[in-house]
Scaffold this active site. Structure first.
Site, PDB file in Angstrom:
ATOM      1  N   SER A 123      48.794  32.769  21.702  1.00  0.00           N
ATOM      2  CA  SER A 123      49.232  32.360  23.036  1.00  0.00           C
ATOM      3  C   SER A 123      48.604  31.012  23.316  1.00  0.00           C
ATOM      4  O   SER A 123      47.612  30.623  22.690  1.00  0.00           O
ATOM      5  CB  SER A 123      48.765  33.385  24.075  1.00  0.00           C
ATOM      6  OG  SER A 123      48.823  32.862  25.390  1.00  0.00           O
ATOM      7  N   TYR A 167      41.924  38.825  27.647  1.00  0.00           N
ATOM      8  CA  TYR A 167      43.145  38.363  26.987  1.00  0.00           C
ATOM      9  C   TYR A 167      42.871  37.051  26.256  1.00  0.00           C
ATOM     10  O   TYR A 167      43.233  36.870  25.083  1.00  0.00           O
ATOM     11  CB  TYR A 167      44.247  38.183  28.032  1.00  0.00           C
ATOM     12  CG  TYR A 167      45.551  37.664  27.485  1.00  0.00           C
ATOM     13  CD1 TYR A 167      46.449  38.519  26.855  1.00  0.00           C
ATOM     14  CD2 TYR A 167      45.890  36.316  27.606  1.00  0.00           C
ATOM     15  CE1 TYR A 167      47.661  38.050  26.358  1.00  0.00           C
ATOM     16  CE2 TYR A 167      47.096  35.839  27.112  1.00  0.00           C
ATOM     17  CZ  TYR A 167      47.972  36.708  26.492  1.00  0.00           C
ATOM     18  OH  TYR A 167      49.161  36.227  25.997  1.00  0.00           O
TER      19      TYR A 167
END
Length: 313
Positions: A152, A165
């Site tokens: 990401s 995350y």
């Protein structure tokens, strides 16, 4: 959907790929781009309705149905079974795409062990399980081979509500960038893909939290609030476009695949901060020599030369 770039068929037609989390979102976009390139597919899934929708897409295109593998990426025993199943079906497996993940947000200073174990277990542990299960199969295969780990933009850009995350994506970034130097001398490509905002249902992750990780320090997930947050994803890139860019990056043997152009200002700011943080002083010759040996070892590994610990000193 975007038109596929030229050259895919000659590069990838007939190659066997396994993609995790492949019946929704970016995973599905990858699977569709791979299918358009003539690849043979094995796809992991969790939800039967999503699988049925994917089957309908393959039927609509007149493509052969993939091998569908029900899989929780944290289940190591099942992952190993799936790797055997893919080879049993196709004879070899050439491409691994580790895509499955959860996107959950909350203040890191209030997180519990369960918060860390769940998010890290899926986002980083799932990648590890894919590598351990599939790399021996890929090494035993022939011809063009590749591993792509999808992280990401959070692998570069942290946020106040995404500490765990972000940690998981930083971990995937570090693992992948190191793994590339191990796989290059074996003729296996390795890419890190860091997409940004994409039109997916990633915002629903908090509603799918397993009971085994129910002890959370985050506020209770309220579906209405999550749906409002999910409206941002409607502005995201088409997952098929992301998948197409991943395939192009693999074709080019790119170590890093960045799919979204809007993060130039972020990288410029990050570069400025890094350079500003460096001490302005001379380094001793011994340290300079060791660092140049490290750089040369990386260059040699990328060029396909297997490096040893002795090469670093």
């Amino acid at each position: 959907m975007s038109e596929q770039p030229g050259g895919w068929a000659t590069e990838w037609k007939g190659r066997v790929a396994f993609v995790t989390g492949a019946v929704t979102g970016i995973g599905l976009g990858v699977a569709q781009a791979f299918a358009d390139a003539g690849m043979k597919l094995a796809l992991s899934y969790r939800n039967e309705d999503d699988k049925a929708a994917t089957e309908a897409w393959f039927d609509s295109k007149g493509y052969d149905q993939p091998l569908y593998c029900k899989l929780d990426v944290t289940d190591r025993a099942r992952f190993a079974e799936v790797a055997d199943d893919v080879v049993d079906r196709y004879g070899e497996v050439h491409v691994l795409v580790n895509n499955a993940g959860v996107s959950v947000f909350g203040p890191t200073d209030e997180a519990t062990y369960d918060d860390f174990d769940w998010i890290m277990g899926v986002n980083f542990g799932g990648v590890v399980n894919g590598l351990v299960s599939f790399l021996p199969k890929i090494k035993a295969a022939h011809g063009r081979r590749h591993v792509t780990n999808i992280a990401s933009m959070a692998a570069f850009l942290p946020g106040p509500q995404a500490g765990i995350y972000t940690a998981s994506k930083f971990a995937v970034r570090g693992l992948t960038e190191s793994l590339r130097y191990n796989l290059a001398p074996q003729g296996i490509g390795c890419s890190l893909c860091c997409p940004a905002l994409t039109r997916t249902n990633a915002w629903t992750s908090a509603l799918k939290r397993p009971d085994s990780f129910k002890d959370t320090g985050f506020a209770e997930a309220r579906e209405g609030e999550l749906r409002q947050f999910g409206t941002a994803f409607e502005e995201g890139m088409d997952p098929y476009v992301v998948g197409s860019k991943i395939l192009t990056g693999m074709t080019n043997m790119d170590g890093l695949i960045l799919t979204h152009p809007e993060h130039g200002p972020d990288f410029e700011e990050l570069h400025e901060k890094l350079m500003a943080a460096l001490p302005v002083e001379d380094a001793p010759e011994g340290r300079l020599r060791i660092e140049e040996l490290r750089r040369e070892a990386m260059r040699q590994a990328e060029a396909g030369i297997r490096m040893k610990m002795d090469d670093l000193t």
